[in-house]
Scaffold this active site. Structure first.
Site, PDB file in Angstrom:
ATOM      1  N   GLU A 166       0.768  -1.114  -0.027  1.00 25.47           N
ATOM      2  CA  GLU A 166       0.088  -0.148  -0.183  1.00 25.47           C
ATOM      3  C   GLU A 166       0.734   1.306  -0.090  1.00 25.47           C
ATOM      4  OE1 GLU A 166      -2.781  -0.151   3.246  1.00 25.47           O
ATOM      5  OE2 GLU A 166      -3.845  -1.777   2.332  1.00 25.47           O
ATOM      6  N   GLU A 373      -5.252  -8.645   1.144  1.00 24.33           N
ATOM      7  CA  GLU A 373      -5.922  -8.389   2.471  1.00 24.33           C
ATOM      8  C   GLU A 373      -7.176  -8.063   2.306  1.00 24.33           C
ATOM      9  OE1 GLU A 373      -3.956  -5.133   4.902  1.00 24.33           O
ATOM     10  OE2 GLU A 373      -2.180  -5.858   4.255  1.00 24.33           O
TER      11      GLU A 373
HETATM   12  C1  BGP Z   1      -4.100  -2.086   5.794  1.00 26.08           C
HETATM   13  C2  BGP Z   1      -2.412  -2.444   6.453  1.00 26.08           C
HETATM   14  C3  BGP Z   1      -2.607  -3.615   7.312  1.00 26.08           C
HETATM   15  C4  BGP Z   1      -3.804  -3.467   8.496  1.00 26.08           C
HETATM   16  C5  BGP Z   1      -4.899  -3.080   7.985  1.00 26.08           C
HETATM   17  C6  BGP Z   1      -6.156  -2.910   8.809  1.00 26.08           C
HETATM   18  O1  BGP Z   1      -4.056  -0.711   5.354  1.00 26.08           O
HETATM   19  O2  BGP Z   1      -1.706  -2.830   5.320  1.00 26.08           O
HETATM   20  O3  BGP Z   1      -1.115  -3.594   7.812  1.00 26.08           O
HETATM   21  O4  BGP Z   1      -3.220  -3.084   9.526  1.00 26.08           O
HETATM   22  O5  BGP Z   1      -4.705  -1.977   7.006  1.00 26.08           O
HETATM   23  O6  BGP Z   1      -5.753  -1.538   9.371  1.00 26.08           O
HETATM   24  P1  BGP Z   1      -5.816  -1.087  10.739  1.00 26.08           P
HETATM   25  O7  BGP Z   1      -4.922  -2.075  11.497  1.00 26.08           O
HETATM   26  O8  BGP Z   1      -5.394   0.241  10.854  1.00 26.08           O
HETATM   27  O9  BGP Z   1      -7.409  -1.021  11.041  1.00 26.08           O
END
Ligand code: BGP
Length: 471
Positions: A166, A373
């Site tokens: 990202e 993801e």
């Molecule tokens: C994405 C990232 C992850 C993860 C996820 C959830 O942007 O690649 O690392 O953390 O988001 O985000 P958060 O944990 O801030 O809710």
């Protein structure tokens, strides 16, 4: 069965080094910018949490691989911690770091789980961060060297590589919203960093292909769909600009080898164009990715009614607290009044994933796509019988798998799905409050407890699909 997936479809889950490993000062690991950020700005992270222990995966990796295997995983997306491999970013390679990942990759392979490895998931070595971070060309050189070290050390074990996780989200939060390190609000630096990340990516893709060690290299993007907030022409124009700076700036060079004209025009008008050398631009066109990783959580709706510049992420887990993203005179993201939202005010909208897959397919028909993801964060507690009844997570994953199934049926080349996350982990600004895992981590004992969704997913993976619950 209603939803049967192609043979060999990867059933996996995802993590990132900083969010699960812990052992931040062990076996020669150096500090990353996130370690230092957590120490110097504890007030910005829920309960002043740090990644120092995280899930203690550095010590419990064998147990974690065993869990993946027992629960039917055939793939695992993880990242390598750059500060574990080259502790100060540029100097000596740390043999203990190499040994850790070699053991882990060997165990995964022995368990029938294919690793999908991201080189950079935001844990920039602190000395590089202190010397200008991604604004500095020296960081690009250091990254390409680090990538070479990894390709040479693990190339016999890893066949699926991604350069960056990202780049759009890390640039935005590091240089526009000032929510992540290096906490800047500087459009000029943001555009230069956005360019530099993509240049480092292009250089690494070229290096990987020149080594000829087999396997594929791609990039992981948060391709948030941006829909106009209304039927008006103004909102349509705002959505086009938001999409160009937020998505296409990062997707177009990786997939097509060029930057989007709308963004170049906008940056040109505001004196924000990055330094772009001819020979570097040729690099983008010369070589592109072998696959795209798509991270999807929620869509955006762009309105032209952007009268102020405001940023804010919901970090409370209170549904009533909205997220804010508005750049004066450009675009403002607004809520969908009809949307379903999580407790962190992220909209649950599976058709958005379908639109992204269709878009990736349109860019390069037939290009392998991985959903790297996708998941739902929630506040959770263990029930008396030692599990979590996370039916909402089952629904969330199932609804997204349904649109993936449809996309595959229509000829899109989707190879696998990695749920975020394997286990509850350090959720950046949310610390350990926002839980995403198939496995609940008891923060007192570090014990892993399979949630209801872990059992459901195990059955889906074993059957390579699922039936429609309605009938
Ligand atoms: C994405 C990232 C992850 C993860 C996820 C959830 O942007 O690649 O690392 O953390 O988001 O985000 P958060 O944990 O801030 O809710």
């Amino acid at each position: 069965m209603d939803y049967h997936f192609p043979e060999g479809f990867i059933w996996g889950s995802a993590t990132a080094a900083l969010q699960i490993e812990g052992a931040t000062r062990e076996d020669g690991r150096g500090d990353s910018q996130w370690d230092v950020f957590c120490r110097t700005h504890p007030e910005r992270i829920w309960q002043q949490a740090t990644p120092d222990l995280a899930c203690d995966h550095y010590h419990r990796w064998a147990e974690d691989v065993g869990l993946m295997q027992r629960f039917g995983h055939t793939g695992y997306r993880l990242s390598i911690a750059w500060p574990r491999i080259i502790p100060d970013g540029t100097g000596a390679v740390n043999p203990a770091g190499i040994a850790f990942y070699r053991r882990l990759f060997a165990a995964l392979t022995a368990a029938g789980i294919e690793p999908n490895v991201t080189l950079y998931h935001w844990d920039l070595p602190q000395p590089l961060a202190a010397a200008g971070g991604w604004e500095s060309p020296a960081t690009l050189d250091a990254f390409v060297r680090y990538a070479r070290v990894c390709f040479e050390a693990f190339g016999d074990q890893v066949k699926l590589w991604a350069t960056f996780n990202e780049p759009s989200w890390s640039t935005l939060n590091g240089y526009v919203t000032a929510l992540h390190p290096p906490l800047k609000h500087d459009y000029k630096a943001a555009v230069q960093v956005a360019y530099n990340l993509m240049l480092a990516h292009a250089r690494t893709v070229k290096l990987f292909h020149s080594l000829g060690s087999g396997g594929r290299i791609g990039i992981v993007q948060n391709m948030c769909p941006v829909y106009p907030a209304s039927d008006s022409a103004r909102d349509a124009a705002a959505a086009t600009i938001a999409d160009a700076v937020y998505n296409r700036w990062f997707i177009d060079p990786a997939l097509l080898g060029r930057f989007p004209q709308e963004a170049l025009d906008l940056y040109g008008r505001h004196g924000l164009l990055p330094e772009m050398r001819r020979q570097d631009l040729d690099l983008f066109t010369a070589d592109t990715v072998d696959f795209i990783g798509v991270n999807y959580y929620f869509p955006h709706y762009a309105s032209a009614d952007a009268t102020e510049t405001v940023f804010g992420l919901n970090t409370s887990g209170n549904k009533d607290e909205d997220c804010h993203f508005s750049i004066k005179g450009q675009f403002k993201f607004v809520k969908n009044p009809k949307g379903r939202y999580t407790d962190w005010a992220w909209e649950i909208y599976p058709p958005g994933l379908y639109d992204l897959l269709a878009r990736a397919h349109q860019y390069r028909p037939g290009l392998p796509i991985y959903v790297t993801e996708n998941g739902i964060g929630a506040q959770e507690t263990l029930t008396a019988d030692g599990t979590v009844a996370d039916d909402y997570r089952i629904d969330f994953v199932r609804e997204h798998l349904e649109v993936i199934h449809r996309a595959i049926g229509e000829g899109m080349n989707v190879h696998g799905y990695y749920m975020w996350a394997l286990m509850d982990n350090f959720s950046w600004l949310n610390g350990y409050k926002k839980r995403y895992g198939f496995f609940f981590i008891d923060r007192d004992t570090m014990q892993r407890h399979p949630k209801k969704s872990a059992f459901w997913y195990r059955d889906v993976a074993r059957r390579n699909g699922f039936s429609n619950p309605a009938g």
